[in-house]
Enzyme design. Sequence first.
Site, PDB file in Angstrom:
ATOM      1  N   ASN A   9       0.874  -1.176   0.000  1.00 34.92           N
ATOM      2  CA  ASN A   9       0.000   0.000   0.000  1.00 34.92           C
ATOM      3  C   ASN A   9       0.910   1.224   0.000  1.00 34.92           C
ATOM      4  O   ASN A   9       1.499   1.559   1.021  1.00 34.92           O
ATOM      5  CB  ASN A   9      -0.898  -0.023   1.248  1.00 34.92           C
ATOM      6  N   LYS A  11       0.159   4.243  -0.198  1.00 37.50           N
ATOM      7  CA  LYS A  11      -0.445   5.438   0.420  1.00 37.50           C
ATOM      8  C   LYS A  11      -0.200   6.654  -0.484  1.00 37.50           C
ATOM      9  O   LYS A  11      -0.190   6.507  -1.696  1.00 37.50           O
ATOM     10  CB  LYS A  11       0.078   5.608   1.852  1.00 37.50           C
ATOM     11  N   HIS A  93      -9.449   1.229   4.648  1.00 38.34           N
ATOM     12  CA  HIS A  93      -8.192   1.401   5.375  1.00 38.34           C
ATOM     13  C   HIS A  93      -8.420   2.318   6.576  1.00 38.34           C
ATOM     14  O   HIS A  93      -9.198   3.266   6.498  1.00 38.34           O
ATOM     15  CB  HIS A  93      -7.114   1.988   4.448  1.00 38.34           C
ATOM     16  N   GLU A  95      -6.735   4.646   7.784  1.00 37.74           N
ATOM     17  CA  GLU A  95      -6.476   6.071   7.546  1.00 37.74           C
ATOM     18  C   GLU A  95      -7.694   6.742   6.913  1.00 37.74           C
ATOM     19  O   GLU A  95      -7.985   7.903   7.185  1.00 37.74           O
ATOM     20  CB  GLU A  95      -5.212   6.233   6.680  1.00 37.74           C
ATOM     21  N   GLU A 165      -5.385  -5.000  10.317  1.00 44.84           N
ATOM     22  CA  GLU A 165      -4.375  -3.966  10.552  1.00 44.84           C
ATOM     23  C   GLU A 165      -4.660  -3.240  11.862  1.00 44.84           C
ATOM     24  O   GLU A 165      -5.464  -2.288  11.890  1.00 44.84           O
ATOM     25  CB  GLU A 165      -4.390  -2.945   9.413  1.00 44.84           C
ATOM     26  N   GLY A 171       2.541   2.264  10.767  1.00 39.04           N
ATOM     27  CA  GLY A 171       3.476   3.381  10.630  1.00 39.04           C
ATOM     28  C   GLY A 171       4.151   3.773  11.925  1.00 39.04           C
ATOM     29  O   GLY A 171       4.783   4.823  12.004  1.00 39.04           O
ATOM     30  N   SER A 211       3.427  -2.231  10.201  1.00 40.53           N
ATOM     31  CA  SER A 211       4.881  -2.315  10.394  1.00 40.53           C
ATOM     32  C   SER A 211       5.449  -3.701  10.067  1.00 40.53           C
ATOM     33  O   SER A 211       6.401  -4.156  10.705  1.00 40.53           O
ATOM     34  CB  SER A 211       5.275  -1.879  11.803  1.00 40.53           C
TER      35      SER A 211
HETATM   36  P1  13P Z   1       3.068   0.332   7.619  1.00 43.70           P
HETATM   37  O1  13P Z   1       3.578  -0.946   7.028  1.00 43.70           O
HETATM   38  O2  13P Z   1       3.796   1.544   7.124  1.00 43.70           O
HETATM   39  O3  13P Z   1       2.954   0.250   9.101  1.00 43.70           O
HETATM   40  O4  13P Z   1       1.575   0.526   7.056  1.00 43.70           O
HETATM   41  C1  13P Z   1       0.702  -0.540   7.161  1.00 43.70           C
HETATM   42  C2  13P Z   1      -0.511  -0.212   6.404  1.00 43.70           C
HETATM   43  O5  13P Z   1      -1.277   0.667   6.776  1.00 43.70           O
HETATM   44  C3  13P Z   1      -0.756  -0.919   5.153  1.00 43.70           C
HETATM   45  O6  13P Z   1      -2.017  -0.656   4.656  1.00 43.70           O
END
Ligand code: 13P
Length: 251
Positions: A9, A11, A93, A95, A165, A171, A211
């Site tokens: 992803n 982002k 997601h 976010e 997740e 992150g 992560s």
């Molecule tokens: P990270 O791997 O940067 O923690 O992000 C995970 C994520 O949100 C994947 O959709």
Amino acid sequence: MRKIVIAGNWKMNKTPAEARELAGAIAANDKIGCEVVICTPFVDLFAAKEAIAGSKVHLGAQNVHWAESGAFTGEISAAMLKEVGVEYVIVGHSERRQYFGETDETVNARTKAALAKGLKVILCVGESLEQRQKGVTADVITSQIRSDLAGLTAQEMKDVVIAYEPVWAIGTGLTATKEQAQEVCALIRSLLKDLFGAETAADTTIQYGGSMNAGNAADLLSMPDIDGGLIGGASLKPADFAAIIAAGSAK
Ligand code: 13P
């Protein structure tokens, strides 16, 4: 049996020129032995598609609207994604839930619209740190799974991947332990069994995300109910992403 799916992803990272370079580096891997997907920003899809042509890497997007078309400024429809050559789309997601008002209702609507147009959905669920500390993780996941998948059929579930997740692990560099991740992924599988039957539960890919990196991927993927990963930061680094793909390919 179910597929192992390693998805990046991206982002809100990479311009089209940068996307071409990164997608090309990921696609140059000749040791891919599992399903690999890159979910790029919308404007990068064309460049990424060209860069992965002829490789084993599949193309994904990061969101989709539920309507066919209309006055929805800034949104993208499933038909648009399909025509560009997108195969997978991330829905729900954390976010988007945290920053853009996504609810279980809209997640459900987006999922149905994507499936109706022949896209595969990577549906994200996960608890916040506060919810984990309160001990309500199982309740939160149960509610999300039931609402987000409401009205879907077992046939449609063949095109759904679930990504667990935990929000506190995204992150942050904090990873769920393999036992914590396994516990929730097993819960999700049992919910799928209740909703859609044993066969669907056994066949659905359930990813862990939060992560995941080159150092911890093999450990997480060693757990019986973890069938892949949804990777943010580490998916932007070709060597790290290749190491995660290698761990997925070895499962
Ligand atoms: P990270 O791997 O940067 O923690 O992000 C995970 C994520 O949100 C994947 O959709």
